[in-house]
Design an enzyme around this catalytic site. Structure first.
Site, short mmCIF file in Angstrom:
data_model
loop_
_atom_site.label_atom_id
_atom_site.label_comp_id
_atom_site.label_asym_id
_atom_site.label_seq_id
_atom_site.Cartn_x
_atom_site.Cartn_y
_atom_site.Cartn_z
N GLY A 164 0.83 -1.20 0.00
CA GLY A 164 0.00 0.00 0.00
C GLY A 164 0.86 1.25 0.00
O GLY A 164 2.07 1.18 0.26
N CYS A 221 5.17 -6.30 1.62
CA CYS A 221 5.52 -4.87 1.65
C CYS A 221 4.82 -4.17 2.82
O CYS A 221 5.14 -4.43 3.96
CB CYS A 221 5.19 -4.22 0.31
SG CYS A 221 5.97 -2.59 0.08
N TYR A 222 3.84 -3.28 2.57
CA TYR A 222 3.15 -2.63 3.68
C TYR A 222 2.50 -3.67 4.59
O TYR A 222 2.53 -3.55 5.82
CB TYR A 222 2.09 -1.66 3.16
CG TYR A 222 1.35 -0.94 4.27
CD1 TYR A 222 1.86 0.25 4.78
CD2 TYR A 222 0.18 -1.45 4.83
CE1 TYR A 222 1.21 0.91 5.82
CE2 TYR A 222 -0.47 -0.81 5.86
CZ TYR A 222 0.04 0.37 6.35
OH TYR A 222 -0.59 1.03 7.39
N HIS A 261 8.01 -7.47 -3.39
CA HIS A 261 6.77 -7.82 -4.08
C HIS A 261 6.98 -9.10 -4.90
O HIS A 261 7.37 -9.03 -6.07
CB HIS A 261 6.34 -6.67 -5.00
CG HIS A 261 5.82 -5.48 -4.27
ND1 HIS A 261 4.49 -5.35 -3.92
CD2 HIS A 261 6.45 -4.37 -3.82
CE1 HIS A 261 4.32 -4.20 -3.28
NE2 HIS A 261 5.50 -3.58 -3.21
N GLU A 300 4.78 -10.86 -6.22
CA GLU A 300 3.78 -10.94 -7.29
C GLU A 300 4.22 -10.27 -8.58
O GLU A 300 3.65 -10.52 -9.66
CB GLU A 300 2.45 -10.33 -6.82
CG GLU A 300 2.41 -8.81 -6.73
CD GLU A 300 2.97 -8.25 -5.43
OE1 GLU A 300 2.71 -7.06 -5.14
OE2 GLU A 300 3.69 -8.98 -4.71
N SER A 307 -17.25 -4.51 -29.31
CA SER A 307 -16.28 -3.66 -29.99
C SER A 307 -15.44 -4.45 -30.99
O SER A 307 -14.80 -3.87 -31.86
CB SER A 307 -15.35 -3.00 -28.97
OG SER A 307 -14.51 -3.97 -28.37
N ASP A 338 -11.98 -8.40 -24.98
CA ASP A 338 -12.76 -8.26 -23.75
C ASP A 338 -14.26 -8.35 -24.00
O ASP A 338 -14.96 -9.14 -23.38
CB ASP A 338 -12.43 -6.92 -23.06
CG ASP A 338 -10.95 -6.77 -22.79
OD1 ASP A 338 -10.25 -7.80 -22.75
OD2 ASP A 338 -10.49 -5.62 -22.63
N SER A 339 -14.75 -7.51 -24.92
CA SER A 339 -16.18 -7.53 -25.19
C SER A 339 -16.60 -8.83 -25.86
O SER A 339 -17.70 -9.34 -25.63
CB SER A 339 -16.59 -6.33 -26.05
OG SER A 339 -16.00 -6.40 -27.34
N LYS A 378 -6.07 -9.74 -18.34
CA LYS A 378 -6.20 -10.05 -19.76
C LYS A 378 -5.88 -11.52 -20.06
O LYS A 378 -6.57 -12.15 -20.86
CB LYS A 378 -5.29 -9.13 -20.56
CG LYS A 378 -5.40 -9.31 -22.06
CD LYS A 378 -6.71 -8.75 -22.62
CE LYS A 378 -6.70 -7.23 -22.60
NZ LYS A 378 -7.90 -6.68 -23.28
#
Length: 521
Positions: free
Chosen positions: A57, A84-85, A171, A173, A225, A229-230, A376
């Protein structure tokens, strides 16, 4: 969530990477959900998590009002992992010492392994990690073993396997952290005992069930579109409710060369979906006339997009024999759209996305966003599970506002013509060079309000610059500029300056994300 899968909660302390953590957990085939740090511990435990991960964060644990960790979490008999945080908040809550040393570590940092324990088992003595901190843990809580240190972090990793608690300052990730996924899996499997049973098949099954329950007998309209995604969102909804879905393709005049035809040919051929095409180019260009501010462009496009849908809905209802109203709108919103629009608690608003921050308050539809929690690559895998062809599933990301946000300046038909021509050349050359799979996204940007002096045909020119922005990425949250071969760049530049009369200069954007974003606007 199915009872056949364990649940890991990612507690979001306002991190831009919270969803990335959740995604990494899913890559380990463990189901994950994100919850805000303001959720009471009792509500978290009511979800019966198999483990809890505390995200990073932007705050310092010493700041007034900084998020705090409920120390009773260690008495809940649930494994906890701090990042981290979250690592520092965990250390502070459990009696360790966190200090303001003024010694910052950002970016790539070498970590020295002191005691591999369970968390770092099998890893080398030195790791390259991705750090982002200004405070440091100078003493681990009682009962913890210190696993690693870095030049500016006395305690960079610790664990207490008896209580199933662990954490790292860096991190894991982030792609730049060596062995990051392996470290997460050491916690998830070896310390927390999670079962690795979560797959994209489960995503499809759960979303289909959820959509059916939410929609019932209502009719649904989806904005198509042509992008992945769509397309995946539409295919997922169609799998759930069949002919209750009508897809509307809005040609807003901001598409790339040949994309309108691609939508009708590729998607309809693959799915057989009921598709209504609306030509709204003049409407969008009229409302965008003279508008240069990128946020205003996005909001205009979002507003008009919905207005076109409202008209399309009336036409769909009138055409339906039963007169059944359309009650829901499907959108292909992804989590990077949400987090960059300030959708995570405490997260910064980087830019408004037309389908997140740009929707009007008087929206008449209920929203169905089956991809809202996905990245994605997860969306592409869902598309494969749904049987969509590679040409759709593997298409490069393209923003909903289209070329409007790739023109720096006001949008008009002439500027769109220039950009379309340059963009078409770029796509042709990268495809011919076999580079499509190596590039995550390739914005081509027209600096419409900038002029550059040039020499063409032995005469002085005063044309526009075109910016090439090839990027490589895994998740769109971080990205690097794509190292295209010089001969390909040369061919692109030569063709653009020869074939697009208004352009006399082609430049390459070599900025990573952060500090830049993928799109210029």
């Amino acid at each position: 969530m199915s009872l056949d899968h364990d649940l890991v909660l990612v507690v979001d302390f306002g991190a831009q990477y919270a969803q990335l953590i959740a995604r990494r957990v899913r890559e380990a085939k463990v189901y994950s959900e994100i919850v805000p740090h303001t959720m009471p511990l009792g509500e978290m435990l009511a979800k019966e998590p198999k483990a809890i991960i505390l995200s990073g964060g932007p705050s310092s644990v010493y700041e007034p009002g900084a998020p705090q960790l409920d120390p009773q979490i260690v008495d809940a008999d649930v494994p906890v992992f701090g990042i981290c945080y979250g690592f520092m908040a965990m250390a502070q809550a459990l009696g360790g010492q966190v200090a303001r040393t003024g010694q910052r570590e950002y970016g790539r940092t070498r970590v020295n392994v002191l005691d591999r324990g369970t968390l770092l088992q099998g890893l080398p003595e030195e790791l390259v990690s991705w750090m982002s901190h200004g405070d440091e843990v100078v003493a681990a809580p009682e009962g913890f073993r210190v696993n690693a240190k870095s030049p500016r972090a006395t305690v960079a990793a610790f664990e207490d396997t008896g209580r199933r608690l662990a954490g790292v300052q860096w991190h894991p990730e982030v792609l730049h952290s060596e062995h990051g996924q392996q470290i997460l899996e050491r916690f998830l499997v070896d310390i927390a005992g999670c079962r690795q049973t979560w797959t994209s098949v489960n995503i499809v099954d759960e979303q289909v069930e959820k959509i059916r329950a939410e929609v019932g007998d209502a009719r649904v309209i989806c904005g198509l579109s042509g992008g992945v995604d769509s397309a995946v969102a539409a295919a997922l909804v169609q799998r759930a409710i069949g002919d209750q879905l009508t897809c509307v393709f809005v040609d807003h005049g901001l598409l790339r060369e040949g994309e309108a035809e691609q939508v009708e040919q590729d998607f309809v051929a693959a799915t057989g979906v009921d598709l209504k095409v609306v030509d709204a180019a003049d409407r969008f260009l009229g409302h965008l006339a003279g508008v240069s501010d990128p946020e205003e462009k996005r909001k205009i496009i979002g507003r008009e997009f919905i207005r076109v849908f409202e008209q399309a809905e009336r036409e769909v209802v009138e055409a339906a024999p039963e007169g059944q109203p359309v009650r829901f709108l499907v959108q292909g919103t992804l989590y990077p759209d949400v987090v960059e629009s300030g959708g995570g608690e405490g997260a910064a608003n980087i830019k408004s996305h037309h389908n997140v921050g740009g929707l009007p308050e008087d929206l008449e539809f209920g929203l169905i966003e089956p991809l809202r929690t996905l990245f994605k690559d997860e969306v592409r895998e869902v598309g494969r599970q749904l049987g969509l062809p590679p040409g759709i599933v593997n298409r490069h990301p393209f923003p909903g506002p289209g070329l409007a946000i790739r023109i720096v300046g006001a949008v008009d038909a002439d500027r769109l013509r220039i950009l379309r021509a340059a963009d078409a050349i770029v796509r042709e050359e990268t495809t011919a060079a076999g580079l499509d799979a190596e590039i995550w996204q390739f914005p081509v940007v027209l600096l419409a309000d900038v002029r550059s002096v040039g020499v063409q045909g032995d005469g002085r020119t005063y044309g526009h610059p075109i910016v090439l922005r090839p990027v490589t990425s895994e998740d769109a949250m971080t990205a690097d500029w794509g190292r295209l071969p010089y001969d390909v760049l040369e061919q692109i530049s030569t063709r653009i300056t020869n074939e697009v009369d208004e352009v006399n200069r082609v430049v390459l954007d070599v900025t990573s994300k952060p500090p830049g974003t993928i799109e210029w606007e």
